[in-house]
Design an enzyme around this catalytic site. Structure first.
Site, mmCIF file in Angstrom:
data_model
loop_
_atom_site.group_PDB
_atom_site.id
_atom_site.type_symbol
_atom_site.label_atom_id
_atom_site.label_comp_id
_atom_site.label_asym_id
_atom_site.label_seq_id
_atom_site.Cartn_x
_atom_site.Cartn_y
_atom_site.Cartn_z
ATOM 1 C CB CYS A 1 0.623 1.304 4.299
ATOM 2 S SG CYS A 1 -1.131 0.899 4.329
ATOM 3 C CB CYS B 1 -0.924 -0.024 1.214
ATOM 4 S SG CYS B 1 -1.872 1.481 1.450
#
Length: 277
Positions: A57, A54
Site C-alpha cells: 500500500c 502495508c
C-alpha cells in the site's frame, strides 16, 4: 562571488516556497468513511482500500496520488479507505487482501485486478476497460442486507477489541479476567436472545390446546345429567323400534296386496278342464 551567493540564496528561497506550496495543497484523493461511503452509489469512482502498515500500500500511494490529479479530466472520483480506521467498510466490501481497488459506476462495483501504475489506471478509465469485468452480484453488493450485516459484525468485533484493550490496559484487569467477562456476557446475551425467540414463537405460533373428550360424561356425571342422558337414550331406542315396526307393517301389507294379483295372473289350461269333464 557575492552575486553568485545572492542568486543561490534566491533559488533556495524559491524552491522552499514551491515545496511549501506543494505541501500545503490538499490531496485530490477523497477519504471515505462509514458515514460517507454511499457517495460511491452515484457517479464513477475508483476507491483504494489500504492499511498504513502495508508495504504494498505504501508503494502504491505515489501512483494513486498522481492518478488522482487526472480525476477531473477523466470525470472520475478518486478515493481511499483506511481499513484500520473503518472496519465496517472492510467487512462491507469483503476486503481479504491489501491493497484492494474497486471501480464503482452508478451503483455497480467491479474489482480492479490490473497493473498498479498511473498509466494503467488512466487507460482503465479512458478506454472503459471496466466493461469487460463482471460486476459484483447484487446479493453481495455493499448496499445489500448481507453485506450490511457483515459490516455490523466487523464493527462489533472492533468494539470488542477496544473494550478488551480498555479493560486490560486502563482498568488493569488481567487478560484471563477480560476473557471471562466476555464469555459471561456472551452466555447471558445468548440466554436473553433465546428467551426472546421462544416468546416470539409462542406469540406467533401458539401451541394447540388440548381438546375436551368427545363424551365427557362417560367418567363422572352428576345424577341429574346421568338421568337425562339415560332418558334421551331410551327415547332414541323407542324411536328406532317404532321405525322398525312401521317398516315391518309396510312389508306385510305389500305382501298381502301382491297375492290376489298372482292368482289372477295364473294361466288357465282349457284342455285339462275338458279331460276332467
Amino acid at each position: 562571488m557575492a552575486a553568485v551567493g545572492w542568486w543561490r540564496a534566491l533559488l533556495a528561497l524559491l524552491l522552499a516556497a514551491g515545496g511549501a506550496a506543494a505541501l500545503g495543497r490538499p490531496s485530490p484523493v477523497r477519504v471515505l468513511s462509514d458515514s460517507t461511503w454511499r457517495e460511491l452509489l452515484h457517479g464513477e469512482w475508483m476507491v483504494e482500500f489500504y492499511a498504513p502498515w502495508c508495504p504494498a500500500c505504501q508503494s502504491l500511494q505515489p501512483e494513486w496520488e498522481k492518478f488522482a490529479e487526472w480525476g477531473e479530466d477523466l470525470d472520475v472520483n478518486i478515493a481511499k479507505v483506511d481499513v484500520t480506521e473503518q472496519p465496517g467498510l472492510s467487512g462491507r466490501f469483503v476486503i481479504t487482501a491489501l491493497p484492494t481497488i474497486y471501480h464503482c459506476k452508478d451503483g455497480e462495483f467491479r474489482k480492479y485486478q490490473g497493473a498498479r501504475t498511473k498509466t494503467d489506471f488512466i487507460n482503465f478509465i479512458s478506454d472503459q476497460e471496466w466493461k469487460s469485468i463482471e460486476p459484483v452480484s447484487s446479493w453481495f453488493g455493499p448496499s445489500s442486507f448481507l453485506m450490511s450485516s457483515m459490516s455490523a459484525l466487523f464493527q462489533l468485533s472492533m468494539w470488542i477489541r477496544h473494550c478488551h484493550g480498555y479493560l486490560t490496559e486502563s482498568v488493569g484487569i488481567p487478560v484471563w479476567g477480560s476473557y471471562a467477562i466476555f464469555a459471561l456476557a456472551t452466555l447471558f446475551s445468548g440466554l436473553i436472545l433465546g428467551l426472546m425467540m421462544v416468546f416470539l414463537a409462542d406469540c406467533l405460533c401458539p401451541s394447540k390446546k388440548h381438546r375436551p373428550p368427545q363424551y365427557p360424561y362417560s367418567k363422572k356425571l352428576a345424577p341429574e345429567s346421568a338421568h337425562l342422558l339415560k332418558k334421551l337414550d331410551e327415547e332414541q331406542e323407542a324411536d328406532e323400534e317404532d321405525i322398525s315396526d312401521d317398516e315391518a307393517g309396510d312389508k306385510e301389507e305389500s305382501n298381502r296386496n301382491s297375492s290376489p294379483n298372482a292368482v289372477r295372473q295364473r294361466p288357465v289350461n282349457p284342455a285339462g278342464t275338458a279331460d276332467k269333464s
